[in-house]
Design an enzyme around this catalytic site. Structure first.
Site, PDB file in Angstrom:
ATOM      1  N   ARG A 232       0.862  -1.184   0.000  1.00  0.00           N
ATOM      2  CA  ARG A 232       0.000   0.000   0.000  1.00  0.00           C
ATOM      3  C   ARG A 232       0.901   1.238   0.000  1.00  0.00           C
ATOM      4  O   ARG A 232       1.903   1.277   0.725  1.00  0.00           O
ATOM      5  CB  ARG A 232      -0.913   0.028   1.228  1.00  0.00           C
ATOM      6  CG  ARG A 232      -2.093  -0.942   1.159  1.00  0.00           C
ATOM      7  CD  ARG A 232      -3.130  -0.540   0.104  1.00  0.00           C
ATOM      8  NE  ARG A 232      -4.271  -1.441   0.030  1.00  0.00           N
ATOM      9  CZ  ARG A 232      -4.390  -2.483  -0.786  1.00  0.00           C
ATOM     10  NH1 ARG A 232      -3.414  -2.793  -1.625  1.00  0.00           N
ATOM     11  NH2 ARG A 232      -5.481  -3.241  -0.777  1.00  0.00           N
ATOM     12  N   GLU A 261      -2.275   7.597  -4.855  1.00  0.00           N
ATOM     13  CA  GLU A 261      -2.636   6.943  -6.122  1.00  0.00           C
ATOM     14  C   GLU A 261      -4.101   7.102  -6.487  1.00  0.00           C
ATOM     15  O   GLU A 261      -4.463   7.059  -7.670  1.00  0.00           O
ATOM     16  CB  GLU A 261      -2.283   5.455  -6.072  1.00  0.00           C
ATOM     17  CG  GLU A 261      -3.154   4.642  -5.117  1.00  0.00           C
ATOM     18  CD  GLU A 261      -2.840   3.150  -5.165  1.00  0.00           C
ATOM     19  OE1 GLU A 261      -1.656   2.791  -5.084  1.00  0.00           O
ATOM     20  OE2 GLU A 261      -3.785   2.349  -5.281  1.00  0.00           O
ATOM     21  N   HIS A 293      -0.818  -0.056  -9.684  1.00  0.00           N
ATOM     22  CA  HIS A 293      -1.497  -1.005  -8.792  1.00  0.00           C
ATOM     23  C   HIS A 293      -2.019  -2.206  -9.592  1.00  0.00           C
ATOM     24  O   HIS A 293      -3.205  -2.524  -9.562  1.00  0.00           O
ATOM     25  CB  HIS A 293      -2.649  -0.306  -8.050  1.00  0.00           C
ATOM     26  CG  HIS A 293      -2.988  -0.973  -6.737  1.00  0.00           C
ATOM     27  ND1 HIS A 293      -3.330  -0.276  -5.599  1.00  0.00           N
ATOM     28  CD2 HIS A 293      -3.037  -2.287  -6.384  1.00  0.00           C
ATOM     29  CE1 HIS A 293      -3.576  -1.128  -4.618  1.00  0.00           C
ATOM     30  NE2 HIS A 293      -3.408  -2.359  -5.069  1.00  0.00           N
TER      31      HIS A 293
HETATM   32  P1  NAD Z   1      -1.330 -11.200   4.730  1.00  0.00           P
HETATM   33  O1  NAD Z   1      -2.356 -10.742   5.692  1.00  0.00           O
HETATM   34  O2  NAD Z   1      -1.300 -12.646   4.337  1.00  0.00           O
HETATM   35  O3  NAD Z   1       0.125 -10.840   5.290  1.00  0.00           O
HETATM   36  C1  NAD Z   1       0.428  -9.638   5.914  1.00  0.00           C
HETATM   37  C2  NAD Z   1       1.561  -9.909   6.883  1.00  0.00           C
HETATM   38  O4  NAD Z   1       1.960  -8.661   7.448  1.00  0.00           O
HETATM   39  C3  NAD Z   1       1.162 -10.825   8.042  1.00  0.00           C
HETATM   40  O5  NAD Z   1       2.095 -11.858   8.188  1.00  0.00           O
HETATM   41  C4  NAD Z   1       1.173  -9.890   9.254  1.00  0.00           C
HETATM   42  O6  NAD Z   1       1.544 -10.537  10.455  1.00  0.00           O
HETATM   43  C5  NAD Z   1       2.197  -8.860   8.828  1.00  0.00           C
HETATM   44  N1  NAD Z   1       2.097  -7.612   9.554  1.00  0.00           N
HETATM   45  C6  NAD Z   1       0.994  -6.989  10.043  1.00  0.00           C
HETATM   46  N2  NAD Z   1       1.330  -5.845  10.658  1.00  0.00           N
HETATM   47  C7  NAD Z   1       2.674  -5.750  10.559  1.00  0.00           C
HETATM   48  C8  NAD Z   1       3.606  -4.789  11.010  1.00  0.00           C
HETATM   49  N3  NAD Z   1       3.223  -3.726  11.714  1.00  0.00           N
HETATM   50  N4  NAD Z   1       4.896  -5.003  10.745  1.00  0.00           N
HETATM   51  C9  NAD Z   1       5.308  -6.101  10.052  1.00  0.00           C
HETATM   52  N5  NAD Z   1       4.462  -7.055   9.595  1.00  0.00           N
HETATM   53  C10 NAD Z   1       3.164  -6.876   9.854  1.00  0.00           C
HETATM   54  O7  NAD Z   1      -1.494 -10.269   3.459  1.00  0.00           O
HETATM   55  P2  NAD Z   1      -0.992 -10.609   1.981  1.00  0.00           P
HETATM   56  O8  NAD Z   1      -2.062 -11.328   1.242  1.00  0.00           O
HETATM   57  O9  NAD Z   1       0.361 -11.178   2.042  1.00  0.00           O
HETATM   58  O10 NAD Z   1      -0.927  -9.133   1.351  1.00  0.00           O
HETATM   59  C11 NAD Z   1       0.027  -8.193   1.808  1.00  0.00           C
HETATM   60  C12 NAD Z   1      -0.410  -6.807   1.405  1.00  0.00           C
HETATM   61  O11 NAD Z   1      -0.325  -6.725  -0.031  1.00  0.00           O
HETATM   62  C13 NAD Z   1      -1.880  -6.522   1.717  1.00  0.00           C
HETATM   63  O12 NAD Z   1      -1.998  -5.894   2.936  1.00  0.00           O
HETATM   64  C14 NAD Z   1      -2.328  -5.611   0.600  1.00  0.00           C
HETATM   65  O13 NAD Z   1      -2.286  -4.285   1.068  1.00  0.00           O
HETATM   66  C15 NAD Z   1      -1.279  -5.788  -0.473  1.00  0.00           C
HETATM   67  N6  NAD Z   1      -1.804  -6.266  -1.744  1.00  0.00           N
HETATM   68  C16 NAD Z   1      -1.504  -5.568  -2.876  1.00  0.00           C
HETATM   69  C17 NAD Z   1      -1.937  -6.010  -4.101  1.00  0.00           C
HETATM   70  C18 NAD Z   1      -1.603  -5.264  -5.375  1.00  0.00           C
HETATM   71  O14 NAD Z   1      -2.250  -5.489  -6.402  1.00  0.00           O
HETATM   72  N7  NAD Z   1      -0.592  -4.412  -5.371  1.00  0.00           N
HETATM   73  C19 NAD Z   1      -2.702  -7.170  -4.187  1.00  0.00           C
HETATM   74  C20 NAD Z   1      -2.974  -7.881  -3.011  1.00  0.00           C
HETATM   75  C21 NAD Z   1      -2.514  -7.431  -1.798  1.00  0.00           C
END
Ligand code: NAD
Length: 333
Positions: A232, A261, A293
Site C-alpha cells: 500500500r 494513487e 497497482h
Molecule cells: P497477509 O495478511 O497474508 O500478510 C500480511 C503480513 O503482514 C502478516 O504476516 C502480518 O503478520 C504482517 N504484519 C501486520 N502488521 C505488521 C507490522 N506492523 N509489521 C510487520 N508485519 C506486519 O497479506 P498478503 O495477502 O500477504 O498481502 C500483503 C499486502 O499486499 C496486503 O496488505 C495488501 O495491502 C497488499 N496487496 C496488494 C496487491 C496489489 O495489487 N498491489 C494485491 C494484493 C494485496
C-alpha cells in the site's frame, strides 16, 4: 432478483464477473464511476455493493448507501484500509473481502519490478523501440548473493521469500508474527533496513505501518538500496523516497502503489496537467519504475477474485457465516 451495484468497473472485471455470475440469481449493475458519498445514491435498488481499493467507504459514504437500501459491501480485494468497518457495523452493513486470491501474482509482480530495475529492461525497452542500441548506462546487478529484506511474511511476502531464495538471494524478514518453522531469518525492522540490498514491503497499511519507510528509515539503509512496494502506498513517505532517490542513497524504487494513487491510478490522465509534483518527479527518474497497482492483474487472480466475491454474495444472501466477513458484530437491519 437481488442486484449488485458494481463500482469502478473495468473491462477485466466485467469479463470475469459476467461469466461467473451466470445462473447465480443475482444481477450485476456495472458502473464506471468510483464509489464515494456523491455516487453512492446510484446504488439505490441494490442490496449489495461491490467496491475496490480506491473507492471511498468512509462513514459518510456508508451512511448514504444505507439510506439507499444497501445492506452488504463485497470488496473485490484483500486490503480494506479504505473501509470504515466500525461505521459499517454500526449501520448494520455487512462487509466482506477476498483475503487471498493469488499471492503468487503479487509476489511475481514484485519480482518483475526488481528484475527490471536490476537489469534496466524498462530503459532498454524504450531505447530499442527508438532504434537506440547503445548499452551506455545500462549496467545492472546480479541478484544472486544479495540480501532481500521482506517486511511482512504473510501470503505474498512468504511467496517472495521463496522466489528470492530461488534466485540465490539471502532473505531476512520482519513480521509481528514470524513463521518460525519456515527457516526464514527474522530480525527487527531497523536491522532489516541496515542489512538489506533490496527491501520489499508486504505488510498491511495500519496506523503502525503508515510511513514505515521515512527519512529516518532511509538513513539506516545501505547506500544503493532497492525499495519495492506492492503493498500500500502510504507505507512509504514518498517525499522522503524522492529525496533518497535524488541524493543517490536509494539505488532504485519499484512502486506498484503510491501514497496519493487514488487521484490518478487506473485512469488515463496522459492529456491532463499532473498536479502531484512528487509523483511527477518520481516518474521522471530513470531508476524509478511505477506500475498502476496492477500486481493483482493476472487471469488466475481475477478469476479467483470474482469467484470468492460471488461466494461472499451467496454467504450474505443465505445468511451463512464466513471468516471472509470483516463485520463480525454487524446486525441485519
Ligand atoms: P497477509 O495478511 O497474508 O500478510 C500480511 C503480513 O503482514 C502478516 O504476516 C502480518 O503478520 C504482517 N504484519 C501486520 N502488521 C505488521 C507490522 N506492523 N509489521 C510487520 N508485519 C506486519 O497479506 P498478503 O495477502 O500477504 O498481502 C500483503 C499486502 O499486499 C496486503 O496488505 C495488501 O495491502 C497488499 N496487496 C496488494 C496487491 C496489489 O495489487 N498491489 C494485491 C494484493 C494485496
Amino acid at each position: 432478483m437481488d442486484k449488485i451495484a458494481f463500482y469502478d468497473t473495468k473491462t477485466y472485471d466485467r469479463k470475469w464477473f459476467t461469466a461467473l455470475s451466470e445462473n447465480t440469481g443475482v444481477e450485476i449493475c456495472f458502473l464506471e464511476m468510483r464509489l464515494n458519498a456523491d455516487t453512492a445514491p446510484l446504488a439505490a435498488g441494490c442490496r449489495i455493493v461491490c467496491a475496490f481499493v480506491n473507492d471511498d467507504l468512509s462513514q459518510k459514504t456508508l451512511t448514504v448507501l444505507k439510506n439507499n437500501g444497501v445492506s452488504a459491501v463485497v470488496m473485490r480485494c484483500a486490503g480494506y484500509n479504505n473501509v470504515d468497518v466500525k461505521a459499517a457495523e454500526n449501520l448494520g452493513i455487512r462487509v466482506y473481502r477476498v483475503p487471498s486470491y493469488s499471492p503468487t501474482s503479487v509476489a511475481e509482480h514484485a519480482m518483475a519490478l526488481l528484475l527490471s530495475l536490476a537489469r534496466k529492461t524498462h530503459r532498454a525497452f524504450v531505447r530499442t523501440r527508438e532504434r537506440n542500441f547503445s548499452l551506455e548506462g545500462l549496467e545492472g546487478i546480479d541478484l544472486k548473493g544479495r540480501t532481500c529484506g521482506v517486511v511482512g511474511t504473510g501470503k505474498v511476502g512468504y511467496e517472495l521469500c521463496n522466489m528470492c531464495r530461488g534466485f540465490g538471494m539471502k532473505v531476512v524478514a520482519y513480521d509481528l508474527y514470524p513463521r518460525w518453522e519456515s527457516g526464514i531469518e527474522y530480525t527487527d525492522l531497523d536491522e532489516l533496513f541496515k542489512r538489506s540490498d533490496v527491501i520489499s514491503l508486504h505488510c498491511p497499511l495500519t496506523p503502525e505501518t503508515y510511513h514505515m519507510v521515512d527519512s529516518h528509515a532511509i538513513e539506516l539503509m545501505k547506500p544503493g538500496v532497492y525499495i519495492i512496494n506492492t503493498s500500500r502506498g502510504p507505507l512509504i513517505d514518498s517525499s522522503a523516497l524522492l529525496e533518497g532517490i535524488k541524493s543517490g542513497k536509494i539505488g532504485a524504487a519499484g512502486l506498484d502503489v503510491y501514497e496519493e494513487e487514488a487521484e490518478v491510478f487506473y485512469e488515463d490522465v496522459s492529456l491532463e496537467v499532473m498536479e502531484d509534483d512528487v509523483l511527477n518527479l518520481l516518474l521522471s527518474q530513470p531508476n524509478v519504475l511505477v506500475t498502476s497497482h496492477q500486481a493483482f492483474l493476472t487471469d488466475e487472480a481475477l478469476e479467483a477474485i470474482a469467484r470468492t466475491t460471488l461466494q461472499n454474495v451467496r454467504c450474505f444472501l443465505l445468511g451463512e457465516e464466513t471468516d471472509r466477513e470483516l463485520t463480525k458484530t454487524a446486525v441485519n437491519v
